[in-house]
Scaffold this motif. Structure first.
Motif, PDB file in Angstrom:
ATOM      1  N   GLU A 142       1.742   8.945   3.819  1.00  0.00           N
ATOM      2  CA  GLU A 142       0.598   8.458   4.578  1.00  0.00           C
ATOM      3  C   GLU A 142      -0.478   9.522   4.764  1.00  0.00           C
ATOM      4  O   GLU A 142      -1.679   9.223   4.672  1.00  0.00           O
ATOM      5  N   ARG A 145      -2.257  10.100   1.340  1.00  0.00           N
ATOM      6  CA  ARG A 145      -3.198   9.023   1.033  1.00  0.00           C
ATOM      7  C   ARG A 145      -4.445   9.119   1.907  1.00  0.00           C
ATOM      8  O   ARG A 145      -5.569   8.859   1.439  1.00  0.00           O
ATOM      9  N   HIS A 153      -7.469   4.556   3.697  1.00  0.00           N
ATOM     10  CA  HIS A 153      -6.213   4.750   4.416  1.00  0.00           C
ATOM     11  C   HIS A 153      -6.514   5.403   5.758  1.00  0.00           C
ATOM     12  O   HIS A 153      -6.967   6.556   5.808  1.00  0.00           O
TER      13      HIS A 153
END
Length: 310
Positions: A142, A145, A153
């Motif tokens: 996460e 990104r 994101h």
């Protein structure tokens, strides 16, 4: 010598598979008993063919070891999972001569076989208390990104745990949504159950406790009000010890939660070498610990994890 040992372990694994399956009596696809021998599989298991549906199967069909070519390696992973100190995936992969991700996939597949581990019908005095594990997103991409495409994101809800130390940011204090509760119940006979909770609210506590407790079981907990509320609403007897006031036992040592706290300590010690596995796998680790604790004094030669996988 290593090759001979590997062959011996493979033969023992296939023999256990044939012994435990009993699939030669009926078709695992349609249930028909009109089956006949149909050669051997590549791993030399007996293959069967159903005369009614025309499908073939072996003793591995429908089990978690289906389509696993190195079943002896998977059995070795299951054996390591019950060892005094399980090895890291890298060390175990080097010993077995396979890739570390292969060992990881075998381990996660074996953990899937432990989904319903834990005992119900806890009776007598049943101790209940929760322990907490830090929320982990190990393996998540996460932050990568987000740094590559912030517009696509969004920023993750918290920093990586290591960044708190590196950037000198104070860690969140006390209980928060980053602390994952695991409720453990254990009676004085040693029967134990545990599961991860979404929260410590009354509804979650009730859904976890009610299926586990015998009708005449007495709860023994800490002074948390949610347990008292649950007992009042269900008409169940309850005794509480106020650990915040350094009260460990009551009634000459009858009422305490030291057995369940000892389980917490063993659980924390067991989890420490894994360095915080991802939270999405926490249920599997809870079941793994329950299986290890239940078989700590067992003298049975069969590995309980691999047997469940069959």
């Amino acid at each position: 010598m290593a090759t001979a040992q590997s062959r011996l372990e493979r033969r023992e694994t296939e023999a256990l598979l044939e012994e435990r399956s009993g699939l030669e009596k009926h078709c695992c696809h349609c249930g028909s008993t009109a089956v006949r021998r149909w050669g051997k599989t590549r791993t030399q298991l007996q293959r069967w063919r159903c005369s009614d549906c025309g499908k073939t199967f072996s003793s591995a069909t429908g089990t978690l070891v289906e389509r696993v070519h190195r079943r002896d390696g998977m059995a070795a992973v299951a054996k390591d999972m019950m060892a005094r100190q399980p090895q890291p995936c890298r060390a175990l992969a080097a010993a077995l001569g396979v890739d570390k991700m292969t060992v990881w996939r075998w381990r996660t597949r074996l953990l899937a076989a432990l989904g319903d581990v834990g005992q119900s019908g806890l009776k007598g005095i049943v101790e209940a208390d929760e322990t907490y594990f830090r929320e982990s997103r190990k393996g998540s991409r996460e932050w990568v990104r987000h740094q590559r495409a912030p517009s696509r994101h969004p920023k993750p809800p918290r920093l990586r745990w290591r960044d708190y130390d590196r950037q000198g940011i104070p860690l969140p204090r006390g209980l928060s949504r980053w602390q994952i509760p695991v409720l453990v119940t254990r009676d004085r006979g040693g029967a134990t159950a545990a599961n991860r909770l979404r929260s410590t609210r009354l509804r979650e506590i009730a859904q976890s406790l009610t299926p586990r407790l015998a009708r005449d079981a007495m709860l023994c907990t800490d002074a948390a009000g949610v347990y008292r509320t649950y007992a009042n609403r269900t008409g169940r007897a309850i005794e509480q010890v106020n650990t915040s006031l350094n009260q460990r036992v009551r009634a000459n040592g009858v009422y305490h939660i030291q057995n369940v706290n000892a389980f917490h300590a063993r659980f924390k010690e067991f989890m420490q070498p894994f360095r915080g596995p991802a939270t999405k796998y926490l249920d599997g680790y809870v079941a793994w610990m329950l299986m290890r604790d239940a078989n700590a004094q067992s003298s049975d030669g069969a590995n309980p994890i691999f047997v469940r996988a069959l």
